[in-house]
Design an enzyme around this catalytic site. Structure first.
Site, PDB file in Angstrom:
ATOM      1  N   ASP A  45       5.171  -9.218   9.117  1.00 27.81           N
ATOM      2  CA  ASP A  45       5.249  -7.768   8.980  1.00 27.81           C
ATOM      3  C   ASP A  45       6.600  -7.372   8.407  1.00 27.81           C
ATOM      4  OD1 ASP A  45       2.701  -7.325   9.873  1.00 27.81           O
ATOM      5  OD2 ASP A  45       3.271  -6.686  11.891  1.00 27.81           O
TER       6      ASP A  45
ATOM      7  N   ASP B 279      -5.705  -8.672  14.481  1.00 29.15           N
ATOM      8  CA  ASP B 279      -5.189 -10.004  14.809  1.00 29.15           C
ATOM      9  C   ASP B 279      -5.879 -10.598  16.036  1.00 29.15           C
ATOM     10  OD1 ASP B 279      -4.107  -8.066  16.450  1.00 29.15           O
ATOM     11  OD2 ASP B 279      -2.021  -8.560  16.048  1.00 29.15           O
TER      12      ASP B 279
ATOM     13  N   ASP C 234       0.821  -1.215   0.000  1.00 24.86           N
ATOM     14  CA  ASP C 234       0.000   0.000   0.000  1.00 24.86           C
ATOM     15  C   ASP C 234       0.858   1.269   0.000  1.00 24.86           C
ATOM     16  OD1 ASP C 234      -2.399  -1.321  -0.022  1.00 24.86           O
ATOM     17  OD2 ASP C 234      -2.744  -1.199   2.134  1.00 24.86           O
TER      18      ASP C 234
ATOM     19  N   ASP D 250       9.128  -5.666   9.385  1.00 27.74           N
ATOM     20  CA  ASP D 250      10.360  -5.641  10.178  1.00 27.74           C
ATOM     21  C   ASP D 250      10.805  -7.025  10.635  1.00 27.74           C
ATOM     22  OD1 ASP D 250       8.001  -5.632  11.671  1.00 27.74           O
ATOM     23  OD2 ASP D 250       8.967  -4.810  13.451  1.00 27.74           O
TER      24      ASP D 250
END
Length: 495
Positions: free
Chosen positions: A142, A235, A89, A144
């Protein structure tokens, strides 16, 4: 008499903390009873391996996105049964960096998915990607994260059991020794991923997918109603919906998914705000259904403690503020010393919570002498900084409970592992200073003044508590003013 009003507030808030500590103690007991959820690791030549789709939700992550893609492309799994979706995005140069990385892995099935309308933030991206996913299993990482190369081979075998809907790995820390703040975050997260997740899973209580570092059965996601963006913790929301549907979750503490910890207070606060507010929103959404559901009493108790744990920050704030008139009441003789002696019961709660952190952190350190020495200074500093976050996180909890909506604010990634590296020039660094920072600074000065007065008047009963509050609010406030041009040198600590 007005002083007893504050004494009652103090007592009620401390009682909530005490009850929560009992739930934590129960998790600690079951931590020792946890049976390793291990299956024989899959082999690459197994013809029955299911197809897996790996989803990588990304939004403006130019510092870490190429590291992520490289790590995922190095996962050990048959290439014909692996699909990678970069759910991008981004609105900056991250887009070109993703394309550049994909060109380096032409032999891998990587799809660069860019939405025309970025609705629903991360939940919306995951939902749109799921509609195109060809995998029977869906792994999520994710930006990281740097997953273990054998992550899939270790987790996929669990799905031979049809009722298994999700397998969660333990987060590791790429930069836990970078600074004081990364150490304190690791200290807290290790307690969650060791004692809490293992303690809940050992007694078949509700556990949660942690947003990343886990793998789902696609049909479980769909059966639970798919991803939703009506809370800031999509989540946790999906986890409770799925388990209420009867799906079973497994936790693998021996499978480690390393990730980056936010190195600066502004990034920590943005993450904390999202987690605490989202947790409160999920409590409003799910707690009543769980308590009315056909679950064992122990499961309901732990679900309540789990969903309401963000209320600890409001309880801490109430205790902190009400302790001022209570201290004054004792000094003026308005409150009987017997009340203070009775309040010693609440120390049990802090002992139990300290035990949870002790076991969680030292178990990872092999119960070593070095680990013990580190624990002895980390615990009081961690408690102080946690209390210092009570204003910021208390606001988040209040908004979550009252239905005040706010946008999904991403946590900036820095890709900092070396202590000599700073965050100067990071374009994602949050530069705004919210009004709560000034409140934190004001409270630090107030509690510091009370500490001085306690010494002057020889009223030492609450001096340690007030000293920790002064340090906590002061540390959080001062660190919140640090600009992007500062390096980490003044905040680093030798561990």
């Amino acid at each position: 008499m007005w002083i007893y009003l504050f004494l009652g507030m103090y007592g009620l808030a401390m009682t909530f903390i005490l009850l929560y500590s009992f739930a934590q103690a129960n998790l600690l007991w079951h931590f020792f009873r946890f049976k390793r959820n291990r299956e024989p690791m899959a082999t690459l030549d197994d013809p029955d391996l299911p197809k897996v789709t790996i989803q990588l939700p990304v939004f403006n992550e130019k510092y870490v996105v190429q590291r992520l893609i490289e790590a995922v492309c190095n996962l050990e799994y048959p290439s014909d049964k692996l699909e990678i979706q970069v759910l991008d995005d981004s609105t900056d140069e991250t887009v070109s960096l993703v394309r550049e990385s994909i060109k380096k892995h032409t032999e891998t099935n990587i799809k660069h998915i860019q939405r025309k309308v970025r609705t629903g933030f991360k939940a919306g991206a995951l939902k749109e990607g799921l509609a195109e996913a060809s995998g029977e299993l869906i792994a999520i990482f994710d930006a990281d994260f740097v997953p273990d190369s054998q992550f899939l081979l270790k987790t996929v075998p669990h799905f031979k059991t049809q009722e298994i809907g999700m397998v969660q790995s333990r987060w590791g820390h790429l930069n836990e020794n970078y600074s004081l703040f990364t150490r304190l975050q690791a200290f807290a997260l290790d307690a969650h991923f060791m004692v809490e997740q293992m303690g809940r899973n050992a007694q078949h209580a509700f556990i949660n997918f942690n947003g990343t570092g886990g793998i789902w059965r696609k049909t479980c996601i769909l059966d639970a109603g798919n991803w939703a963006d009506d809370t800031l913790t999509e989540d946790l929301d999906l986890s409770y919906r799925a388990q209420q549907k009867g799906w079973k979750f497994l936790y693998r503490p021996d499978v480690v998914s390393p990730a980056e910890l936010p190195p600066v207070m502004s990034a920590i606060k943005s993450q904390q705000f999202r987690w605490t507010k989202g947790g409160a929103e999920c409590a409003v959404k799910h707690l009543k259904q769980v308590l009315r559901g056909p679950f064992p009493f122990s499961v309901k108790i732990h679900a309540a403690a789990h969903l309401l744990n963000s209320l600890l920050f409001i309880a801490i704030l109430v205790v902190s503020l009400s302790s001022l008139p209570v201290w004054w009441g004792f000094y003026q003789g308005l409150i009987s010393p017997h009340f203070f002696k009775a309040a010693a019961l609440f120390l049990v709660g802090f002992v139990l919570i300290a035990a949870v952190y002790f076991v969680a952190n030292l178990s990872l350190a092999g119960y070593s002498r070095k680990g013990l020495l580190r624990y002895l200074w980390e615990l009081p500093v961690f408690l102080s900084v946690s209390m210092g976050l009570s204003v910021h996180n208390g606001q988040a909890v209040w908004e979550g409970l009252t239905g005040i909506k706010s946008p999904f604010i991403r946590t900036p990634k820095y890709n900092l592992e070396n202590k000599n590296e700073g965050w100067s020039g990071n374009v994602y660094h949050l530069k705004n200073v919210p009004a709560t920072v000034y409140v934190e600074g004001g409270l630090a000065l107030i509690f510091l003044l009370v500490v001085v007065l306690s010494v002057y008047t020889a009223t030492y009963e609450m001096i340690l508590f007030h000293a920790m509050l002064a340090m906590g609010f002061g540390t959080v406030s001062l660190a919140s003013f640090r600009g992007p041009g500062k390096t980490a040198s003044s905040l680093t600590t030798r561990v």
